[in-house]
Scaffold this motif. Structure first.
Motif, PDB file in Angstrom:
ATOM      1  N   LYS A  62     -80.128  19.483  36.097  1.00  0.00           N
ATOM      2  CA  LYS A  62     -78.828  18.758  36.140  1.00  0.00           C
ATOM      3  C   LYS A  62     -79.019  17.464  35.950  1.00  0.00           C
ATOM      4  O   LYS A  62     -79.582  16.817  36.806  1.00  0.00           O
ATOM      5  CB  LYS A  62     -78.177  19.471  37.602  1.00  0.00           C
ATOM      6  N   SER A  94     -67.261  19.716  41.752  1.00  0.00           N
ATOM      7  CA  SER A  94     -67.930  20.824  40.881  1.00  0.00           C
ATOM      8  C   SER A  94     -68.095  21.929  41.860  1.00  0.00           C
ATOM      9  O   SER A  94     -68.262  22.015  43.070  1.00  0.00           O
ATOM     10  CB  SER A  94     -69.323  20.376  40.554  1.00  0.00           C
ATOM     11  N   THR A 140     -78.464  25.045  32.056  1.00  0.00           N
ATOM     12  CA  THR A 140     -79.164  24.154  33.040  1.00  0.00           C
ATOM     13  C   THR A 140     -80.775  24.399  33.220  1.00  0.00           C
ATOM     14  O   THR A 140     -81.197  24.104  33.900  1.00  0.00           O
ATOM     15  CB  THR A 140     -78.717  24.804  34.468  1.00  0.00           C
ATOM     16  N   ASN A 199     -73.326  18.529  31.133  1.00  0.00           N
ATOM     17  CA  ASN A 199     -74.455  18.673  31.614  1.00  0.00           C
ATOM     18  C   ASN A 199     -75.443  17.768  30.288  1.00  0.00           C
ATOM     19  O   ASN A 199     -75.588  18.024  29.488  1.00  0.00           O
ATOM     20  CB  ASN A 199     -75.472  19.793  31.938  1.00  0.00           C
ATOM     21  N   TYR A 200     -76.032  16.608  30.906  1.00  0.00           N
ATOM     22  CA  TYR A 200     -76.528  15.639  30.006  1.00  0.00           C
ATOM     23  C   TYR A 200     -75.849  15.403  28.671  1.00  0.00           C
ATOM     24  O   TYR A 200     -76.214  15.512  27.574  1.00  0.00           O
ATOM     25  CB  TYR A 200     -78.026  16.380  29.589  1.00  0.00           C
ATOM     26  N   TYR A 203     -73.401  15.928  35.663  1.00  0.00           N
ATOM     27  CA  TYR A 203     -73.348  17.492  35.838  1.00  0.00           C
ATOM     28  C   TYR A 203     -72.129  17.617  36.380  1.00  0.00           C
ATOM     29  O   TYR A 203     -71.862  17.062  37.688  1.00  0.00           O
ATOM     30  CB  TYR A 203     -74.441  18.177  36.660  1.00  0.00           C
TER      31      TYR A 203
END
Length: 68
Positions: A57, A2, A53, A18-19, A61
């Motif tokens: 994170k 990333s 965010t 993310n999630y 992520y």
């Protein structure tokens, strides 16, 4: 691997997970320290990068620049 928020540039497209939520967006404007206005490439919804965010994170992520 990333990328970091510090490498984000206005006018570039990015992909963020993310999630479990997946977002593809274009950065349209820098609004402050490490925050940017963005436009979703699919829905054209506008939002701030910090909203993605805001709750931290997750383990999943990932943040990448989309190469054109």
């Amino acid at each position: 691997m990333s990328i970091s928020i510090e490498t984000v540039r206005v006018g570039k497209d990015y992909y963020l997970i993310n999630y479990g939520e997946v977002h593809e967006f274009r950065v349209t404007k820098a609004t402050g320290y490490k925050d940017f206005e963005c436009k979703d490439l699919t829905t054209l919804e506008e939002f701030n990068l910090s909203e993605l965010t805001a709750y931290g994170k997750g383990k999943d992520y990932e943040f990448y620049e989309i190469d054109e």
